[in-house]
Structure formats: structure tokens, C-alpha cells
Design an enzyme around this catalytic site. Structure first.
Site, PDB file in Angstrom:
ATOM      1  CB  SER A 145      22.821  56.707  -3.115  1.00 36.53           C
ATOM      2  OG  SER A 145      23.121  56.966  -4.533  1.00 36.53           O
ATOM      3  CE1 TYR A 158      24.106  51.639  -4.155  1.00 38.12           C
ATOM      4  CE2 TYR A 158      23.441  53.599  -5.499  1.00 38.12           C
ATOM      5  CZ  TYR A 158      24.428  53.108  -4.534  1.00 38.12           C
ATOM      6  OH  TYR A 158      25.190  53.779  -3.861  1.00 38.12           O
TER       7      TYR A 158
END
Length: 252
Positions: A145, A158
Site C-alpha cells: 500500500s 495496517y
């Protein structure tokens, strides 16, 4: 339309979002597709769409956090099609429960580690072994990401998982180059998937990151094209690379 002709690709989380867009794009370019997806209805819908286009596809119900499920998906691919060329470890995601490290619930941290990092690790473990057994090399594509590449607020679980995926990608690129296996990753910014569109309404961190994307929210198809390059023979000299598809967020 022949960039992946004759190749077999396993895509985790291929039932929706970036995974579905990539599955359809890979199939359009001639690949046989195996959809490893937890949601049976979503996975079977992707397979139906591929078959409507005249492609060949198989659905295998898979929870990427379970080793036996991931091994079964890889084994089913080899048993059905006799080869294994590409694995795209796409499954993952974040939630609004994530927060800074001093506030995030323990269970949220372990949930992200198990889904994003361990799920990717399992895909690599069994997918790479199948490529080594076949002896003709292959392409591993992981999904990290943009949050793994920049500093941000409120996403420490995350970003920890996705940052580890980036590091793992580089390490495996070195480890398995001797088998003609290349390992790369895509790093999407805020992308117009159902999950992210929902997050944009509930999650201030995701909505703020979108403000920095010079071209606005990203079409899942644009991430699929990046993954296609990494899956194809055009990237034979590319390994250990993290390919950002972020609308310019990292430079804005």
C-alpha cells in the site's frame, strides 16, 4: 491481447475490487485464471465474467489466513492446469478500527498481520514452491500500500503489515532469483473499490490521503494494468520493485 497467453495465474481476493479487475485484465491478455476467494458468491461471479469473455477460469474457496486453504488453492491450480506461472497476492484490507499504535486494539493489529502479511506469506510459500517444482520460473506479485511508503496518521496496524510485505518482497526477490522467479509488489493509493468507497465515508485518514492524489481516486483497472506488467514477460528484468499506483500522492 496475448501478453499472458499460455500462462496460469492464481489471484487471491479475486472476487471483487482490484482482484476482480486484475483477473479480468489478465484473462483478456490470454491467461487462465484461478480465483482464490473467501466469498463464494463473489468468486464465482468473477469466474462467470471471465467465461463470458471466452476465458478459462476456476474458483477455489480460500481463506488466505488458513495455510491448508492456500495450499489447496495452489495444488488445485496445478492439478487442473498442469502448470503455475503467476501468483498475485491481492487479498487484504484495512478497517476503521485501526489507529495509532498507542490506541489501536490488540485484535486489530493481529487481524491485519494475519490477513495482509500472513496471507501474503502463505501465498508466497506455496506459490513459489509450485514454481520451483515446475522449474520454469514465474512471477510473484504482492499487494502492499502507499501507506507503507509514507508517513500517515491512524493506520499503524495496517502500515505495519503492508510495510512488512514490502520488505518481504525485496528479500524474496533476492532469495528466489536463482530459480528465475521474480518477486514484485504494487502499492495502490486510494482506489475506487467498494471497500475504499465505504472507508471514505467513515475514515478520515483515507479521505485525507485522497486529497493528495493529483488525479483523484484511482480506477481499479489502473492497478490491474500495473499488475499486468509485473505478470508479463515484459518485466523479466524487474524484481524486488514496489510499483506505486498512487496518483502522485508520494510527490504531492
Amino acid at each position: 491481447m496475448d501478453r499472458l497467453k499460455g500462462k496460469v495465474a492464481l489471484i487471491t481476493g479475486g472476487g471483487m475490487g482490484i482482484g476482480r479487475a486484475s483477473a479480468l485484465r489478465f484473462a483478456h491478455e490470454g491467461a487462465t485464471i484461478v480465483i482464490a476467494e473467501k466469498d463464494t458468491a463473489a468468486g464465482e461471479e468473477t469466474v462467470s465474467k471471465i467465461r463470458e469473455l471466452g476465458g478459462e477460469a476456476l474458483f477455489v474457496q480460500t481463506d488466505v489466513t488458513e495455510a491448508d486453504d492456500v495450499k489447496n488453492a495452489v495444488d488445485s491450480t496445478v492439478q487442473r492446469y498442469g502448470r503455475f506461472d503467476i501468483i498475485y497476492n491481492n487479498a487484504g484490507g484495512s478497517t476503521v478500527r485501526d489507529a495509532r499504535v498507542t490506541d489501536a486494539p490488540f485484535e486489530e493489529f493481529w487481524s491485519k498481520i494475519k490477513l495482509d502479511l500472513f496471507g501474503t506469506w502463505l501465498g508466497c510459500r506455496y506459490g513459489i514452491q509450485a514454481m520451483m517444482d515446475a522449474g520454469h520460473g514465474g512471477s510473484v506479485i504482492n499487494c502492499t500500500s502507499i501507506f507503507a511508503l509514507i508517513g500517515t496518521h491512524g493506520k499503524d496496524a495496517y502500515t505495519a503489515a503492508k510495510g512488512a510485505i514490502s520488505a518481504l518482497t525485496r528479500s524474496m526477490a533476492v532469495e528466489y532469483s536463482q530459480y528465475n522467479i521474480r518477486v514484485n509488489a504494487v502499492a495502490p493509493g486510494a482506489t475506487a473499490t467498494a471497500r475504499v468507497l465505504k472507508l471514505l465515508k467513515e475514515d478520515n485518514v483515507t479521505s485525507k490521503s485522497l486529497d493528495g492524489q493529483l488525479f483523484g481516486i484511482i480506477d481499479p483497472e489502473h492497478v490491474a494494468y500495473a499488475a499486468l506488467y509485473l505478470a508479463s514477460d515484459e518485466s523479466k528484468s524487474t524484481t524486488g520493485h514496489i510499483l506505486s499506483v498512487d496518483g502522485g500522492l508520494t510527490i504531492s
